[in-house]
Design an enzyme around this catalytic site. Structure first.
Site, PDB file in Angstrom:
ATOM      1  N   HIS A  66       0.841  -1.202   0.000  1.00  0.00           N
ATOM      2  CA  HIS A  66       0.000   0.000   0.000  1.00  0.00           C
ATOM      3  C   HIS A  66       0.876   1.252   0.000  1.00  0.00           C
ATOM      4  CE1 HIS A  66      -3.630   2.364   1.308  1.00  0.00           C
ATOM      5  NE2 HIS A  66      -2.676   3.148   1.818  1.00  0.00           N
ATOM      6  N   GLU A  67       1.902   1.274   0.851  1.00  0.00           N
ATOM      7  CA  GLU A  67       2.798   2.437   0.907  1.00  0.00           C
ATOM      8  C   GLU A  67       3.590   2.575  -0.385  1.00  0.00           C
ATOM      9  OE1 GLU A  67       2.585   4.663   3.323  1.00  0.00           O
ATOM     10  OE2 GLU A  67       0.996   3.389   4.134  1.00  0.00           O
ATOM     11  N   HIS A  85       1.628   4.465  -2.868  1.00  0.00           N
ATOM     12  CA  HIS A  85       1.695   5.914  -2.696  1.00  0.00           C
ATOM     13  C   HIS A  85       2.911   6.498  -3.406  1.00  0.00           C
ATOM     14  CE1 HIS A  85      -1.681   6.665  -0.106  1.00  0.00           C
ATOM     15  NE2 HIS A  85      -1.257   5.862   0.857  1.00  0.00           N
ATOM     16  N   GLU A 101      -6.147   6.775  -0.739  1.00  0.00           N
ATOM     17  CA  GLU A 101      -6.068   5.528   0.010  1.00  0.00           C
ATOM     18  C   GLU A 101      -6.773   4.388  -0.735  1.00  0.00           C
ATOM     19  OE1 GLU A 101      -4.788   4.860   3.706  1.00  0.00           O
ATOM     20  OE2 GLU A 101      -3.556   5.930   2.255  1.00  0.00           O
TER      21      GLU A 101
END
Length: 326
Positions: free
Chosen positions: A132-133, A136, A183
């Site tokens: 997930h990071e 980003h 997100e």
């Protein structure tokens, strides 16, 4: 069950637009249309707030590597390789009782995970968070997010209420709306990297409950997510909108529902099979602006229409009661 990707699995040259949630695309286009916003973001970083934030993390955290939580460090490197990213940010762990992770830093990002997250999550769920990071980073969310973190750290007593003609409280609201949407995109990135959407949903469930997965049932959580998405009348759905506006992250049940809706659409399988938009093939800004207008118009029109219907129904019921009482 081992759900690690097969050896050599890599989403070569994948563009973040390939997994971008429509809300993210719309919110990013909306931010780009705000005159002077980029100037405000740059000024916040130039004034030293970003350096102070980075120093605070570095001074109170432990940098991971081959000799420091090697399994987590290796997973961190793997998720960046899967997204075909050569520059892997430094990874830190910090003592904090809330399970969370964050990526900050203009130009040279760092990823910070909280100790509670490592304590709660198993190997697969930790990889989902790290993926997930990485999403980003690939999507270039880090500069805007760093500005948002700075504004949130300032709190309500902003030492500089206006920069570049824009009130910082309004900038913070705009960035929060954007980040909630971002997100949702990165949940999709996590599913693609791990090749296990259920692991992402399980991670959201554990983070919401603060309890280990052995004590929780994912099917029950997903049923709860469906109820949250479809249950209630217009006024209840409107209240969820206002609740969202005060949060930096969408509610976990909503994130799980949004992710699985996307998986069921077939887009997830198509991308995993190798059919996706690549970097350099992205559409122009004009199309993005059109998407922004359409998304927000539909979002608010539906909510207020439903709320209006609920108000009208309640008014009719009250009128009938008054007639009977008279």
């Amino acid at each position: 069950m081992n759900t690690l990707p097969v050896d050599g699995y890599q989403l070569q040259g994948i563009s973040p637009r390939a997994f971008e949630h429509p809300a993210d695309r719309a919110a990013t286009a909306a931010l780009a249309s705000i005159p002077g916003l980029d100037q405000v973001v740059r000024k916040l970083i130039e004034l030293g707030y970003e350096r102070a934030l980075r120093a605070a993390y570095l001074g109170s955290s432990v940098r991971l590597g081959p000799a420091q939580l090697a399994e987590t460090w290796n997973a961190h490197n793997q998720v960046f390789r899967t997204l075909d990213l050569d520059d892997v940010p430094e990874l830190y762990i910090t003592q904090f009782p809330v399970a969370n992770a964050s990526t900050i830093g203009a130009g040279r990002p760092i990823v910070v995970i909280n100790s509670e997250l490592v304590r709660l999550l198993g190997v697969e769920e930790r990889r989902a968070v790290l993926a997930h990071e990485a999403g980003h980073v690939l999507a270039d969310h880090v500069v805007y997010h760093t500005a948002l973190v700075i504004l949130l750290r300032m709190g309500t007593s902003l030492p500089i209420p206006v920069i570049g003609g824009l009130p910082l409280m309004a900038v913070r609201r705009a960035l929060m709306e954007w980040y909630r949407a971002a997100e949702l995109s990165c949940d999709r990135a996590a599913a693609l990297v791990t090749r296990d959407p259920e692991a992402v949903c399980r991670t959201l469930m554990i983070l919401a409950a603060g309890a280990e997965a052995d004590d929780l049932d994912l099917s029950q959580f997903m049923a709860q997510a469906h109820d949250f998405d479809t249950g209630g009348g217009g006024l209840e759905r409107l209240s969820r909108l206002f609740l969202d506006m005060n949060l930096t992250h969408p509610l976990p049940v909503r994130r799980a529902q949004e992710l699985m809706t996307w998986v069921r659409s077939g887009e997830y399988d198509r991308i995993v099979a190798g059919e996706y938009l690549k970097r350099g093939e992205e559409p122009g800004a004009r199309a993005e602006a059109g998407d922004a207008a359409a998304h927000y118009a539909d979002r608010f029109r539906t909510l207020f229409k439903d709320a209006g219907g609920a108000v009208g129904s309640a008014t009719d019921q009250l009128a009938d009661w008054l007639k009977k009482d008279r």
